[in-house]
Scaffold this motif. Structure first.
Motif, PDB file in Angstrom:
ATOM      1  N   VAL A  31       0.849  -1.191   0.000  1.00 10.97           N
ATOM      2  CA  VAL A  31       0.000   0.000   0.000  1.00 10.97           C
ATOM      3  C   VAL A  31       0.879   1.234   0.000  1.00 10.97           C
ATOM      4  O   VAL A  31       1.764   1.380   0.845  1.00 10.97           O
ATOM      5  N   ARG A  32       0.628   2.125  -0.951  1.00 16.90           N
ATOM      6  CA  ARG A  32       1.375   3.379  -1.029  1.00 16.90           C
ATOM      7  C   ARG A  32       0.481   4.500  -0.540  1.00 16.90           C
ATOM      8  O   ARG A  32      -0.529   4.821  -1.141  1.00 16.90           O
ATOM      9  N   GLY A  33       0.865   5.074   0.602  1.00 15.05           N
ATOM     10  CA  GLY A  33       0.146   6.210   1.164  1.00 15.05           C
ATOM     11  C   GLY A  33       0.762   7.512   0.706  1.00 15.05           C
ATOM     12  O   GLY A  33       1.560   7.548  -0.237  1.00 15.05           O
ATOM     13  N   LYS A  34       0.424   8.579   1.394  1.00 12.01           N
ATOM     14  CA  LYS A  34       0.930   9.897   1.015  1.00 12.01           C
ATOM     15  C   LYS A  34       2.437   9.996   1.194  1.00 12.01           C
ATOM     16  O   LYS A  34       3.135  10.542   0.348  1.00 12.01           O
ATOM     17  N   VAL A  36       4.358   7.173   2.811  1.00 11.32           N
ATOM     18  CA  VAL A  36       4.957   5.895   3.177  1.00 11.32           C
ATOM     19  C   VAL A  36       4.384   4.779   2.303  1.00 11.32           C
ATOM     20  O   VAL A  36       3.242   4.851   1.866  1.00 11.32           O
ATOM     21  N   THR A  37       5.217   3.771   2.048  1.00  6.54           N
ATOM     22  CA  THR A  37       4.782   2.555   1.362  1.00  6.54           C
ATOM     23  C   THR A  37       5.082   1.392   2.290  1.00  6.54           C
ATOM     24  O   THR A  37       6.183   1.287   2.819  1.00  6.54           O
ATOM     25  N   THR A  38       4.088   0.524   2.512  1.00  6.18           N
ATOM     26  CA  THR A  38       4.278  -0.589   3.429  1.00  6.18           C
ATOM     27  C   THR A  38       3.445  -1.786   2.989  1.00  6.18           C
ATOM     28  O   THR A  38       2.610  -1.672   2.102  1.00  6.18           O
ATOM     29  N   LYS A  39       3.683  -2.909   3.630  1.00 11.28           N
ATOM     30  CA  LYS A  39       2.931  -4.124   3.339  1.00 11.28           C
ATOM     31  C   LYS A  39       1.927  -4.364   4.453  1.00 11.28           C
ATOM     32  O   LYS A  39       2.239  -4.156   5.629  1.00 11.28           O
ATOM     33  N   VAL A  40       0.720  -4.780   4.077  1.00  5.83           N
ATOM     34  CA  VAL A  40      -0.341  -5.071   5.044  1.00  5.83           C
ATOM     35  C   VAL A  40      -0.960  -6.420   4.688  1.00  5.83           C
ATOM     36  O   VAL A  40      -0.848  -6.886   3.558  1.00  5.83           O
ATOM     37  N   PRO A  41      -1.640  -7.057   5.649  1.00  9.93           N
ATOM     38  CA  PRO A  41      -2.312  -8.319   5.340  1.00  9.93           C
ATOM     39  C   PRO A  41      -3.375  -8.108   4.259  1.00  9.93           C
ATOM     40  O   PRO A  41      -3.918  -7.024   4.114  1.00  9.93           O
ATOM     41  N   LYS A  42      -3.683  -9.174   3.514  1.00  8.22           N
ATOM     42  CA  LYS A  42      -4.691  -9.073   2.452  1.00  8.22           C
ATOM     43  C   LYS A  42      -6.114  -8.943   2.997  1.00  8.22           C
ATOM     44  O   LYS A  42      -7.012  -8.509   2.294  1.00  8.22           O
ATOM     45  N   PHE A  43      -6.315  -9.348   4.254  1.00  2.66           N
ATOM     46  CA  PHE A  43      -7.666  -9.374   4.813  1.00  2.66           C
ATOM     47  C   PHE A  43      -7.743  -8.590   6.116  1.00  2.66           C
ATOM     48  O   PHE A  43      -6.831  -8.616   6.923  1.00  2.66           O
ATOM     49  N   CYS A  44      -8.859  -7.917   6.313  1.00  2.00           N
ATOM     50  CA  CYS A  44      -9.109  -7.159   7.536  1.00  2.00           C
ATOM     51  C   CYS A  44      -9.232  -8.126   8.713  1.00  2.00           C
ATOM     52  O   CYS A  44      -9.913  -9.148   8.593  1.00  2.00           O
ATOM     53  N   PRO A  45      -8.626  -7.813   9.848  1.00  2.00           N
ATOM     54  CA  PRO A  45      -8.715  -8.703  11.009  1.00  2.00           C
ATOM     55  C   PRO A  45     -10.103  -8.705  11.647  1.00  2.00           C
ATOM     56  O   PRO A  45     -10.414  -9.584  12.431  1.00  2.00           O
ATOM     57  N   HIS A  46     -10.939  -7.748  11.328  1.00  2.00           N
ATOM     58  CA  HIS A  46     -12.269  -7.654  11.931  1.00  2.00           C
ATOM     59  C   HIS A  46     -13.155  -8.823  11.532  1.00  2.00           C
ATOM     60  O   HIS A  46     -13.584  -9.601  12.368  1.00  2.00           O
ATOM     61  N   GLN A  47     -13.415  -8.969  10.228  1.00  2.00           N
ATOM     62  CA  GLN A  47     -14.255 -10.073   9.767  1.00  2.00           C
ATOM     63  C   GLN A  47     -13.696 -10.734   8.519  1.00  2.00           C
ATOM     64  O   GLN A  47     -14.416 -11.403   7.791  1.00  2.00           O
ATOM     65  N   GLY A  48     -12.426 -10.530   8.250  1.00  2.00           N
ATOM     66  CA  GLY A  48     -11.786 -11.205   7.142  1.00  2.00           C
ATOM     67  C   GLY A  48     -12.105 -10.646   5.764  1.00  2.00           C
ATOM     68  O   GLY A  48     -11.889 -11.307   4.759  1.00  2.00           O
ATOM     69  N   ALA A  49     -12.610  -9.433   5.708  1.00  2.00           N
ATOM     70  CA  ALA A  49     -12.939  -8.825   4.414  1.00  2.00           C
ATOM     71  C   ALA A  49     -11.664  -8.548   3.622  1.00  2.00           C
ATOM     72  O   ALA A  49     -10.664  -8.122   4.188  1.00  2.00           O
ATOM     73  N   PRO A  50     -11.673  -8.782   2.307  1.00  2.00           N
ATOM     74  CA  PRO A  50     -10.492  -8.476   1.507  1.00  2.00           C
ATOM     75  C   PRO A  50     -10.244  -6.971   1.457  1.00  2.00           C
ATOM     76  O   PRO A  50     -11.170  -6.189   1.313  1.00  2.00           O
ATOM     77  N   LEU A  51      -8.980  -6.585   1.574  1.00  2.00           N
ATOM     78  CA  LEU A  51      -8.620  -5.168   1.624  1.00  2.00           C
ATOM     79  C   LEU A  51      -8.177  -4.602   0.279  1.00  2.00           C
ATOM     80  O   LEU A  51      -7.899  -3.414   0.179  1.00  2.00           O
ATOM     81  N   LYS A  52      -8.157  -5.415  -0.763  1.00  2.00           N
ATOM     82  CA  LYS A  52      -7.605  -4.945  -2.042  1.00  2.00           C
ATOM     83  C   LYS A  52      -8.407  -3.804  -2.666  1.00  2.00           C
ATOM     84  O   LYS A  52      -7.859  -3.038  -3.450  1.00  2.00           O
ATOM     85  N   ASN A  53      -9.670  -3.640  -2.320  1.00  2.00           N
ATOM     86  CA  ASN A  53     -10.483  -2.551  -2.863  1.00  2.00           C
ATOM     87  C   ASN A  53     -10.753  -1.453  -1.838  1.00  2.00           C
ATOM     88  O   ASN A  53     -11.662  -0.652  -2.012  1.00  2.00           O
TER      89      ASN A  53
END
Length: 90
Positions: A31-34, A36-53
């Protein structure tokens, strides 16, 4: 000439947009922010929703399903609108 200059400016703005890059062979997203660029899990820890969108706003990744927020600079999940009671989001 003015149209060409305007096109170049538009193109450069498109390139500078913050974005999410998915590698299908990995378990994370880049993920490239304003600032910083970093790596994050593909899924939200809350309910496993995909984060790619999900949404990238400044240096935060915001889950488009439940509103959990990930601080890209500090690499921590923050309280989200729909995520207040989920222990895994903190």
């Amino acid at each position: 000439m003015t149209n060409f200059v305007n096109f170049i400016r538009f193109f450069l703005k498109l390139r500078s947009f913050r974005k999410i890059i998915e590698d299908p062979n990995e378990n994370f997203l880049t993920v490239r922010g304003k600032s910083v660029t970093t790596k994050v899990p593909k899924f939200c820890p809350h309910q496993g929703a995909p984060l790619k969108n999900s949404i990238v706003y400044k240096d935060f990744l915001i889950c488009h399903w439940h509103g959990c927020q990930y601080d890209l600079k500090n690499k921590k999940w923050l309280k989200g609108k729909e995520c207040l009671n989920a222990k895994t989001c903190f």
